[in-house]
Design a protein around this motif. Structure first.
Motif, PDB file in Angstrom:
ATOM      1  N   ALA A  18      23.726  25.913  13.398  1.00 37.47           N
ATOM      2  CA  ALA A  18      23.707  26.107  11.951  1.00 37.47           C
ATOM      3  C   ALA A  18      22.799  25.141  11.208  1.00 37.47           C
ATOM      4  O   ALA A  18      22.047  25.538  10.321  1.00 37.47           O
ATOM      5  CB  ALA A  18      25.131  25.996  11.399  1.00 37.47           C
ATOM      6  N   THR A  60      30.072  34.442   3.753  1.00 33.07           N
ATOM      7  CA  THR A  60      30.544  33.099   4.071  1.00 33.07           C
ATOM      8  C   THR A  60      29.437  32.069   4.269  1.00 33.07           C
ATOM      9  O   THR A  60      29.701  30.868   4.203  1.00 33.07           O
ATOM     10  CB  THR A  60      31.405  33.118   5.348  1.00 33.07           C
ATOM     11  N   ALA A  61      28.194  32.530   4.535  1.00 30.73           N
ATOM     12  CA  ALA A  61      27.119  31.588   4.831  1.00 30.73           C
ATOM     13  C   ALA A  61      25.914  31.687   3.911  1.00 30.73           C
ATOM     14  O   ALA A  61      25.258  30.683   3.639  1.00 30.73           O
ATOM     15  CB  ALA A  61      26.656  31.778   6.280  1.00 30.73           C
ATOM     16  N   GLY A  81      31.836  28.032   2.959  1.00 28.05           N
ATOM     17  CA  GLY A  81      30.831  27.902   4.001  1.00 28.05           C
ATOM     18  C   GLY A  81      31.300  27.096   5.196  1.00 28.05           C
ATOM     19  O   GLY A  81      30.769  27.233   6.302  1.00 28.05           O
ATOM     20  N   ALA A 136      32.487  29.395   7.897  1.00 26.44           N
ATOM     21  CA  ALA A 136      31.592  30.500   8.256  1.00 26.44           C
ATOM     22  C   ALA A 136      31.554  30.772   9.761  1.00 26.44           C
ATOM     23  O   ALA A 136      31.710  31.923  10.178  1.00 26.44           O
ATOM     24  CB  ALA A 136      30.189  30.239   7.716  1.00 26.44           C
ATOM     25  N   TYR A 138      26.576  24.989   6.426  1.00 25.04           N
ATOM     26  CA  TYR A 138      27.955  25.299   6.765  1.00 25.04           C
ATOM     27  C   TYR A 138      28.267  24.828   8.167  1.00 25.04           C
ATOM     28  O   TYR A 138      27.388  24.513   8.947  1.00 25.04           O
ATOM     29  CB  TYR A 138      28.239  26.792   6.624  1.00 25.04           C
TER      30      TYR A 138
END
Length: 253
Positions: free
Chosen positions: A77, A162-163, A172, A175, A253
């Protein structure tokens, strides 16, 4: 959706250190994910000694893919955005959050990572067969296409909610968990019918190792359509022009 959101990118992007690191992050994340997911199916077959996967096998595959993806997304991420899926990357490109050239680098890393993971699991298991994705009896390629479109739509919609959404706030943080759980849930729903890929790279690796390409196009077209629909709908309705910028998926996130 305005066409100006789609960006090709600068040719120099292919040699940009950040872009290369991001592609490498996708490569390693994909190895983590595919090794866990593909390995779970092979392990269950080994335990049952008959090459079949009864209902408990679907549950095991669901959990392995969910847990593996949670980790794979989380570890990638902060470098690449943790796509771990060519369809997610395609959705990001369609919505203008990543350039085409950067997307191509991601796709190379993702596909190569899947192939490497499949060869590794085959070697580690002493040469066990790596099974390609296949349709169950009575399931047509068009049935499977709808499955892949709907399941990937849910996955990419979750990614955006969510991201990607700049209004996500503290959401986040979860996520990777949300993304892993929707994949696990979709495997429970679609696994017995077409294997529930939602990810062209996950399908590509086993196909290369086993050299089985029957209905392979379904596992590309379905996820790409589902991802594009989710990206366009969420970005156009819930994010809009005011929050738009040509950036990769968020890495906070």
């Amino acid at each position: 959706m305005p066409i100006y959101r789609i960006a090709i990118g600068n040719p120099g992007e292919a040699s940009n250190p950040d872009a290369i690191r991001a592609a490498l992050a996708e490569f390693f994340s994909m190895i983590i994910f595919v090794f866990a997911g593909q390995g779970s199916g092979m392990a269950f077959s080994k335990l049952n000694d008959n090459g079949t996967m009864p209902s408990t096998g679907v549950i095991a595959a669901s959990l392995a893919h969910a847990f593996g993806l949670i980790v794979a997304v989380a570890v990638g991420a902060n470098i690449s955005g943790g796509h771990v899926n060519p369809a997610v990357t395609f959705g990001a490109f369609i919505a203008g959050h990543i350039t085409l050239l950067r997307a191509i680098l991601y796709w190379i890393g993702q596909l190569f990572g899947s192939v490497v993971a499949c060869f590794l699991i085959q070697y580690a298991t002493g040469g066990m067969a790596v099974s390609a994705f296949a349709l169950s009896s009575g399931v047509s390629s068009w049935n499977a296409l709808v499955f892949e479109i709907v399941m990937t739509f849910g996955l990419v919609y979750t990614v955006y909610a969510t991201a990607v959404d700049p209004k996500k706030g503290n959401l986040g943080i979860i996520a990777p968990i949300a993304i892993g759980l929707i994949v696990g849930a979709n495997i429970l729903a679609g696994g017995p019918f077409d294997g529930a890929s939602m990810n062209p790279a996950v399908t590509f690796g086993p196909a290369v190792v086993s050299w089985t390409w029957t209905h392979h196009w379904v596992y590309w077209l379905g996820p790409f359509i589902g991802a594009a629909l989710a990206a366009i709908i969420y970005d156009h309705i819930f994010i809009g022009d005011d929050e738009y910028s040509h950036q990769p998926l968020p890495t906070d996130y």
